[in-house]
Scaffold this motif. Structure first.
Motif, PDB file in Angstrom:
ATOM      1  N   GLN A   7      37.147  37.509  28.274  1.00 37.08           N
ATOM      2  CA  GLN A   7      36.774  37.130  29.631  1.00 37.08           C
ATOM      3  C   GLN A   7      37.731  37.770  30.626  1.00 37.08           C
ATOM      4  N   LEU A   8      37.207  38.070  31.789  1.00 36.18           N
ATOM      5  CA  LEU A   8      38.035  38.672  32.841  1.00 36.18           C
ATOM      6  C   LEU A   8      38.343  37.616  33.883  1.00 36.18           C
ATOM      7  N   ARG A   9      39.646  37.315  33.986  1.00 41.05           N
ATOM      8  CA  ARG A   9      40.093  36.295  34.939  1.00 41.05           C
ATOM      9  C   ARG A   9      40.792  36.962  36.113  1.00 41.05           C
ATOM     10  N   LEU A  10      40.525  36.456  37.302  1.00 39.06           N
ATOM     11  CA  LEU A  10      41.116  37.060  38.495  1.00 39.06           C
ATOM     12  C   LEU A  10      42.639  36.865  38.480  1.00 39.06           C
ATOM     13  N   LYS A  11      43.369  37.972  38.608  1.00 38.88           N
ATOM     14  CA  LYS A  11      44.842  37.907  38.617  1.00 38.88           C
ATOM     15  C   LYS A  11      45.371  38.014  40.049  1.00 38.88           C
ATOM     16  N   THR A  12      44.899  39.023  40.759  1.00 38.47           N
ATOM     17  CA  THR A  12      45.340  39.200  42.151  1.00 38.47           C
ATOM     18  C   THR A  12      44.123  39.551  43.002  1.00 38.47           C
ATOM     19  N   ARG A  13      44.114  39.067  44.224  1.00 39.55           N
ATOM     20  CA  ARG A  13      42.982  39.385  45.102  1.00 39.55           C
ATOM     21  C   ARG A  13      43.036  40.865  45.475  1.00 39.55           C
ATOM     22  N   PRO A  14      41.929  41.587  45.206  1.00 35.90           N
ATOM     23  CA  PRO A  14      41.941  43.016  45.522  1.00 35.90           C
ATOM     24  C   PRO A  14      42.005  43.266  47.023  1.00 35.90           C
ATOM     25  N   GLU A  15      42.604  44.391  47.337  1.00 37.07           N
ATOM     26  CA  GLU A  15      42.526  44.878  48.730  1.00 37.07           C
ATOM     27  C   GLU A  15      41.768  46.179  48.652  1.00 37.07           C
ATOM     28  N   GLY A  16      40.701  46.307  49.382  1.00 36.85           N
ATOM     29  CA  GLY A  16      39.855  47.499  49.254  1.00 36.85           C
ATOM     30  C   GLY A  16      39.098  47.442  47.934  1.00 36.85           C
ATOM     31  N   ALA A  17      38.932  48.618  47.308  1.00 39.70           N
ATOM     32  CA  ALA A  17      38.186  48.667  46.044  1.00 39.70           C
ATOM     33  C   ALA A  17      38.888  47.815  44.989  1.00 39.70           C
ATOM     34  N   VAL A  18      38.102  47.170  44.111  1.00 37.49           N
ATOM     35  CA  VAL A  18      38.727  46.362  43.055  1.00 37.49           C
ATOM     36  C   VAL A  18      39.350  47.284  42.016  1.00 37.49           C
ATOM     37  N   ARG A  19      40.418  46.793  41.387  1.00 38.31           N
ATOM     38  CA  ARG A  19      41.085  47.582  40.346  1.00 38.31           C
ATOM     39  C   ARG A  19      41.085  46.754  39.067  1.00 38.31           C
ATOM     40  N   ARG A  20      41.114  47.464  37.931  1.00 40.71           N
ATOM     41  CA  ARG A  20      41.182  46.792  36.640  1.00 40.71           C
ATOM     42  C   ARG A  20      42.382  45.840  36.595  1.00 40.71           C
ATOM     43  N   GLU A  21      43.495  46.256  37.227  1.00 36.93           N
ATOM     44  CA  GLU A  21      44.726  45.443  37.210  1.00 36.93           C
ATOM     45  C   GLU A  21      44.579  44.150  38.005  1.00 36.93           C
ATOM     46  N   ASP A  22      43.515  44.022  38.788  1.00 43.81           N
ATOM     47  CA  ASP A  22      43.315  42.773  39.532  1.00 43.81           C
ATOM     48  C   ASP A  22      42.807  41.652  38.615  1.00 43.81           C
ATOM     49  N   PHE A  23      42.508  41.995  37.356  1.00 43.23           N
ATOM     50  CA  PHE A  23      41.968  41.008  36.412  1.00 43.23           C
ATOM     51  C   PHE A  23      42.791  41.003  35.135  1.00 43.23           C
ATOM     52  N   ASP A  24      42.876  39.835  34.495  1.00 38.81           N
ATOM     53  CA  ASP A  24      43.444  39.728  33.149  1.00 38.81           C
ATOM     54  C   ASP A  24      42.293  39.700  32.169  1.00 38.81           C
ATOM     55  N   LEU A  25      42.341  40.589  31.166  1.00 40.97           N
ATOM     56  CA  LEU A  25      41.339  40.528  30.096  1.00 40.97           C
ATOM     57  C   LEU A  25      41.901  39.585  29.031  1.00 40.97           C
ATOM     58  N   VAL A  26      41.351  38.371  28.975  1.00 38.16           N
ATOM     59  CA  VAL A  26      41.887  37.314  28.110  1.00 38.16           C
ATOM     60  C   VAL A  26      41.005  37.187  26.874  1.00 38.16           C
ATOM     61  N   GLU A  27      41.639  37.044  25.708  1.00 37.52           N
ATOM     62  CA  GLU A  27      40.870  36.812  24.479  1.00 37.52           C
ATOM     63  C   GLU A  27      41.008  35.340  24.118  1.00 37.52           C
ATOM     64  N   ALA A  28      40.042  34.545  24.527  1.00 37.11           N
ATOM     65  CA  ALA A  28      40.077  33.102  24.271  1.00 37.11           C
ATOM     66  C   ALA A  28      39.294  32.826  22.991  1.00 37.11           C
ATOM     67  N   PRO A  29      39.596  31.691  22.316  1.00 32.53           N
ATOM     68  CA  PRO A  29      38.781  31.357  21.146  1.00 32.53           C
ATOM     69  C   PRO A  29      37.339  31.049  21.556  1.00 32.53           C
ATOM     70  N   LEU A  30      36.399  31.411  20.684  1.00 31.02           N
ATOM     71  CA  LEU A  30      34.986  31.133  20.977  1.00 31.02           C
ATOM     72  C   LEU A  30      34.774  29.619  20.955  1.00 31.02           C
ATOM     73  N   PRO A  31      34.237  29.046  22.049  1.00 32.73           N
ATOM     74  CA  PRO A  31      34.073  27.584  22.039  1.00 32.73           C
ATOM     75  C   PRO A  31      32.903  27.157  21.149  1.00 32.73           C
ATOM     76  N   GLU A  32      33.029  25.967  20.568  1.00 33.97           N
ATOM     77  CA  GLU A  32      31.924  25.350  19.802  1.00 33.97           C
ATOM     78  C   GLU A  32      31.168  24.453  20.764  1.00 33.97           C
ATOM     79  N   PRO A  33      29.840  24.561  20.839  1.00 35.60           N
ATOM     80  CA  PRO A  33      29.145  23.638  21.736  1.00 35.60           C
ATOM     81  C   PRO A  33      29.277  22.194  21.263  1.00 35.60           C
TER      82      PRO A  33
END
Ligand SMILES: NC(=O)c1ccc[n+]([C@@H]2O[C@H](COP(=O)([O-])OP(=O)(O)OC[C@H]3O[C@@H](n4cnc5c(N)ncnc54)[C@H](OP(=O)(O)O)[C@@H]3O)[C@@H](O)[C@H]2O)c1
Length: 338
Positions: A7-33
């Motif tokens: 999942q991509l979580r917002l890390k910093t609010r972008p200024e101008g065009a969004v950058r990959r570094e503005d998000f954290d790519l987090v590997e969370a465990p798959l939830p069980e419903p």
């Protein structure tokens, strides 16, 4: 099935065009419903200009995405595990799934999601574009907000994009003379040769204002506005007295921290009706989908999508809405098997 939910979580609010570094790519465990929940494999995400607005901490029609939160986004997915009374394994659902591989739906929020037919009869990207929220936005804009009449001149900005390309074609279906504004000769050619627009104005050409003048000798009766800024000003200046504007979007300002100074005196001089609208206020999705689907089947409407791949590429893909390097509906394929 994977045991990880990227999942991509917002890390910093972008200024101008969004950058990959503005998000954290987090590997969370798959939830069980749990009871009353269903797990959805995200298949396609819709790339929408409004996503950029959601990243800004400014007054808007939904709360901004909070820092640390999964990026909010519309998408289509399939239920892969369920303890829900509302969603069964195999169901195809559309709604705010977010920039992630899997989303958990809860029965008490079931009204936030649209269950699609098991075999929708159209490619999934089309259900996000021409026969989805984009097409419906164009439909409501030209049937409810600023209905266009036969013989009127309709001007559509961002005309080669997802909403604009459908708005222009709906204008033709309603018998209007349709002028599209788009960036670049290729897009303009496409509008006229492939989508049946009467004229296209290339706003990236030096003489674009003269092109617009020549394209609208009898003024403009209806404007479907997607861009705002200088383009909207030029269009409003050519409106006929009593002209109507469906104010759909103002993408020219979404990446900018500057607020343009407004001069609305043209609206008084020309007695214009300018109406902003949001698709989320409409509950007539079935009617719109039937009309759009019918036109698609009859060949009166052409759907086009640009498909990018890979959840991790979501930030760069979103930027393509602003540099114009796509045509039609821009979607991101998250599930490589979709
Ligand atoms: N009101 C609602 O409920 C609603 C719902 C959906 C969308 N919208 C609005 O509809 C508009 C179009 O959205 P979409 O999803 O269909 O996106 P889209 O048109 O597929 O993509 C955006 C297009 O805008 C053009 N553009 C970007 N920056 C520009 C600028 N500075 N000046 C001129 N043109 C620019 C680009 O085309 P070129 O290559 O031609 O520059 C780009 O392809 C947006 O304003 C969006 O916010 C509103």
């Amino acid at each position: 099935m994977s045991t990880i939910n990227r999942q991509l979580r917002l890390k910093t609010r972008p200024e101008g065009a969004v950058r990959r570094e503005d998000f954290d790519l987090v590997e969370a465990p798959l939830p069980e419903p749990g009871d009353g929940e269903a797990l959805v494999r995200v298949q396609y995400l819709s790339m929408d200009p409004t996503n950029r607005v959601w990243l800004r901490d400014i007054p808007q029609y939904m709360p901004p995405v909070a820092v640390g939160e999964v990026m909010r986004a519309w998408g289509i997915g399939r239920v892969v595990a369920s303890k829900s009374a509302r969603f069964a394994v195999g169901d195809l659902v559309q709604g705010l799934l977010g920039w992630r591989d899997y989303a958990l739906l809860r029965d008490e929020r079931a009204h936030d999601y649209v269950k699609l037919p098991a075999d929708p009869g159209l490619p999934l990207p089309t259900l996000l574009g021409a026969c989805g929220p984009s097409g419906m936005t164009a439909y409501y804009g030209l049937t409810d907000i600023a209905p266009v009449q036969p013989g009127e001149t309709l001007v559509v900005s961002a005309a080669a994009g997802s909403v604009g390309s459908i708005a222009g074609q709906i204008g033709k279906i309603h018998g209007a003379r349709v002028v599209g504004i788009a960036g670049g000769a290729d897009k303009c050619r496409h509008l006229v040769d492939e989508l049946g627009f009467d004229v296209a104005v290339d706003y990236k050409a030096d003489d674009w204002k003269q092109q617009l003048d020549r394209a609208t000798p009898d003024g403009i009766q209806v404007n479907f506005e997607n861009v705002g800024g200088e383009i909207m000003r030029a269009v409003l200046s050519r409106m006929s007295i009593g002209g109507r504007v469906a104010l759909c979007g103002m993408i020219a300002q979404y990446n900018s921290e500057q607020r343009p100074a407004d001069d609305f005196s043209v609206a008084i001089r020309k007695r214009l009706s300018i109406r902003g609208f949001l698709i989320l206020d409409y509950k007539r999705g079935r009617e719109a989908a039937q009309a759009l689907g019918g036109w698609l089947r009859e060949g009166k409407l052409k759907a086009e999508e640009t498909v990018a791949d890979g959840l991790e590429n979501a930030p760069e893909t979103l930027n393509r809405l602003f540099d114009g390097s796509h045509r039609g509906k821009l979607v991101l394929r998250v599930d490589p098997t979709a």
